[in-house]
Design a protein around this motif. Structure first.
Motif, PDB file in Angstrom:
ATOM      1  N   ARG A   1       7.938  -5.037  30.659  1.00 10.72           N
ATOM      2  CA  ARG A   1       8.557  -5.719  31.779  1.00 10.72           C
ATOM      3  C   ARG A   1       9.980  -6.119  31.405  1.00 10.72           C
ATOM      4  O   ARG A   1      10.228  -6.669  30.347  1.00 10.72           O
ATOM      5  N   SER A   2      10.931  -5.854  32.297  1.00 15.74           N
ATOM      6  CA  SER A   2      12.326  -6.159  32.020  1.00 15.74           C
ATOM      7  C   SER A   2      12.606  -7.643  32.170  1.00 15.74           C
ATOM      8  O   SER A   2      12.181  -8.259  33.134  1.00 15.74           O
ATOM      9  N   PRO A   3      13.356  -8.242  31.215  1.00 13.58           N
ATOM     10  CA  PRO A   3      13.769  -9.630  31.383  1.00 13.58           C
ATOM     11  C   PRO A   3      14.590  -9.834  32.635  1.00 13.58           C
ATOM     12  O   PRO A   3      14.702 -10.941  33.145  1.00 13.58           O
ATOM     13  N   ALA A   4      15.202  -8.759  33.155  1.00 19.00           N
ATOM     14  CA  ALA A   4      15.990  -8.880  34.377  1.00 19.00           C
ATOM     15  C   ALA A   4      15.135  -9.353  35.538  1.00 19.00           C
ATOM     16  O   ALA A   4      15.612 -10.024  36.443  1.00 19.00           O
ATOM     17  N   ALA A   5      13.846  -8.993  35.502  1.00 23.57           N
ATOM     18  CA  ALA A   5      12.969  -9.419  36.588  1.00 23.57           C
ATOM     19  C   ALA A   5      12.875 -10.928  36.632  1.00 23.57           C
ATOM     20  O   ALA A   5      12.845 -11.544  37.697  1.00 23.57           O
TER      21      ALA A   5
ATOM     22  N   GLN B   1      13.176   3.088  34.113  1.00 24.06           N
ATOM     23  CA  GLN B   1      14.289   3.232  33.173  1.00 24.06           C
ATOM     24  C   GLN B   1      13.997   2.751  31.762  1.00 24.06           C
ATOM     25  O   GLN B   1      14.770   3.045  30.852  1.00 24.06           O
ATOM     26  N   LEU B   2      12.910   2.024  31.570  1.00 23.68           N
ATOM     27  CA  LEU B   2      12.563   1.561  30.232  1.00 23.68           C
ATOM     28  C   LEU B   2      11.580   2.516  29.574  1.00 23.68           C
ATOM     29  O   LEU B   2      10.649   3.018  30.221  1.00 23.68           O
ATOM     30  N   GLU B   3      11.773   2.756  28.294  1.00 20.01           N
ATOM     31  CA  GLU B   3      10.929   3.698  27.552  1.00 20.01           C
ATOM     32  C   GLU B   3       9.457   3.311  27.656  1.00 20.01           C
ATOM     33  O   GLU B   3       9.081   2.174  27.371  1.00 20.01           O
TER      34      GLU B   3
END
Length: 446
Positions: free
Chosen positions: A3-7, A45-47
């Motif tokens: 999970r992206s920290p951007a979320a 976009q994240l591996e």
């Protein structure tokens, strides 16, 4: 999937975001734009996690595929510090041509030079077709148009861009695999718009060791020009081009199929003229339940009068339904009959016989109905209808993706599921262009 920290950051209010940024040191603030995990779309976009060998990012135009590819290469070659070793030392950058590799993968707005922080930015040696990072890692530019040039070098990672359109993709891909022989676990990433006419790409998506992430263009809306998606959707929405280029779908077409995408696209229209006759055609399933065949239900109309030599057919709707019992598909067909003010409902009765008419009349005893019994195979029945498409005399009013997929995939003797939507289309067009056959209440044989 990580999970992206951007979320989390994006979910904060403006005041909370400001408070968070105020707490960061100057160095942390300077580093923030270069922390990909903070800004990446977590869905594509994240591996991905796991022991994969090839990661394919398949998406629409502008979905952020190139940025993801460049950031993945960064993650492979960079170490904790600018001079520290990363996981990989030799990376292949492969595009259709050297010029495309340079313009998109290296110097593009989302290319390697643009996404690298100043203290880790590689030096681009254009005369050697090479990038060299401060820690000594190298990336070599390679052209898929010249597979033989891949005979000498060796790599421990590779990024292939827009593989779907490589003209010599099979040869180039094969040679690249022989080059991935350095390190303990060579990996590669492919960033591409899907191409259903590329057998290699379709094979890679299903291959063992592959992992696939997908995204439509709209996933990256915030980074695209205002109105870009709406403008293209207004012009191409629903077409096979939009499905491929905007939605990131594989739009396939089998060799030897009776219909081609180009033929359907050439005759597609936004609206139908005044119609002199409308039918609802039904290809009923033998069984019901989640594993049953679909019930094909297609609505079509005729314009140009009863003279078949002058008439054109307009496909108005695909109301097909899967897993439905007899009453459910009969109701769906009758709803379409009423909604389009149809003149007749026609249905294949080979499997159901009188049951088909009984089911329909139990729901509406006054419907204008004809049963149609097939005496020839699907392909033979479909050939004259496909010929009308080639003459530009059958038009799809809008787009019907699932119906068109069946049409462009049907080859006699191939396929495991019945093309019920296509069958209903054939019944509809046949009944309209062979005037009079759909007016006899008795069962007709076609």
């Amino acid at each position: 999937m990580r999970r992206s920290p951007a979320a989390s950051l994006a979910s904060l209010s403006e005041a909370e975001q400001a408070a968070f940024l105020d707490e960061l040191s100057p160095n942390a603030l300077a580093a923030l734009p270069w922390l990909w995990e903070v800004w990446a779309h977590p869905g594509h976009q994240l591996e991905p996690a796991g022991d994969w060998q090839c990661w394919l990012i398949v998406g629409g135009r502008g979905a952020g595929k190139t940025r993801a590819g460049a950031e993945w290469v960064r993650a492979q070659v960079e170490g904790p510090g600018p001079l520290d070793d990363g996981r990989c030392r030799r990376v292949a950058l492969v595009g259709e041509t050297i010029d495309e590799v340079r313009a998109v993968m290296v110097e593009g707005e989302s290319g390697l030079l643009a996404v690298s922080p100043p203290d880790r930015r590689p030096i681009f040696k254009s005369s050697q077709s090479k990038l060299i990072w401060p820690n000594g890692a190298e990336a070599r530019m390679c052209s898929a148009a010249n597979p033989e040039a891949l005979r000498g070098p060796e790599f421990d990672a590779a990024w292939s861009d827009e593989l779907g359109k490589w003209r010599r993709c099979r040869e180039a891909w094969t040679m690249l695999q022989f080059c991935l022989r350095l390190g303990d676990r060579p990996r590669q990433i492919v960033t591409t718009t899907p191409r259903g006419d590329n057998p290699l790409l379709l094979k890679l998506v299903e291959a063992e060791g592959s992992v696939v992430t997908r995204a439509p263009t709209a996933a990256n809306r915030a980074h695209l020009a205002e109105g870009f998606i709406e403008r293209l959707t207004a012009s191409w929405g629903g077409s096979s081009m939009a499905r491929q280029e905007l939605e990131g779908e594989f739009v396939t077409e089998r060799a030897g199929a009776l219909w081609t995408r180009a033929t359907i696209e050439a005759a597609r229209v936004r609206e139908a003229p005044e119609l002199d006759r409308v039918v609802v055609a039904v290809d009923p399933p033998v069984t019901s339940g989640p594993d049953a065949d679909e019930c094909g239900i297609v609505v079509a109309g005729r314009a140009g009068g009863a003279d078949a030599a002058q008439a054109h057919v307009y496909v108005l709707a695909d109301e097909s339904v899967g897993g439905a019992g007899p009453t459910a598909w009969a109701d769906r067909a009758l709803d379409a009959y009423g909604a389009f003010a149809a003149d007749r409902l026609v249905a294949e009765v080979n499997q159901g016989g009188e049951m088909v008419e009984n089911v329909i009349r139990n729901r509406d005893p006054f419907v204008s109905y004809s049963g149609l019994r097939a005496t020839r195979g699907k392909a033979i029945r479909a050939e004259p209808v496909a010929a009308l498409y080639e003459q530009g005399r059958v038009h799809h009013v809008g787009a019907f993706p699932e119906l068109e997929d069946q049409m462009c995939s049907f080859v006699q003797g191939r396929g495991t599921r019945s093309p019920d939507r296509m069958d209903a289309l054939v019944w509809a067009v046949t009944s309209l262009m062979l005037d009079g056959r759909d007016r006899d209440p008795r069962v007709r044989r076609l």
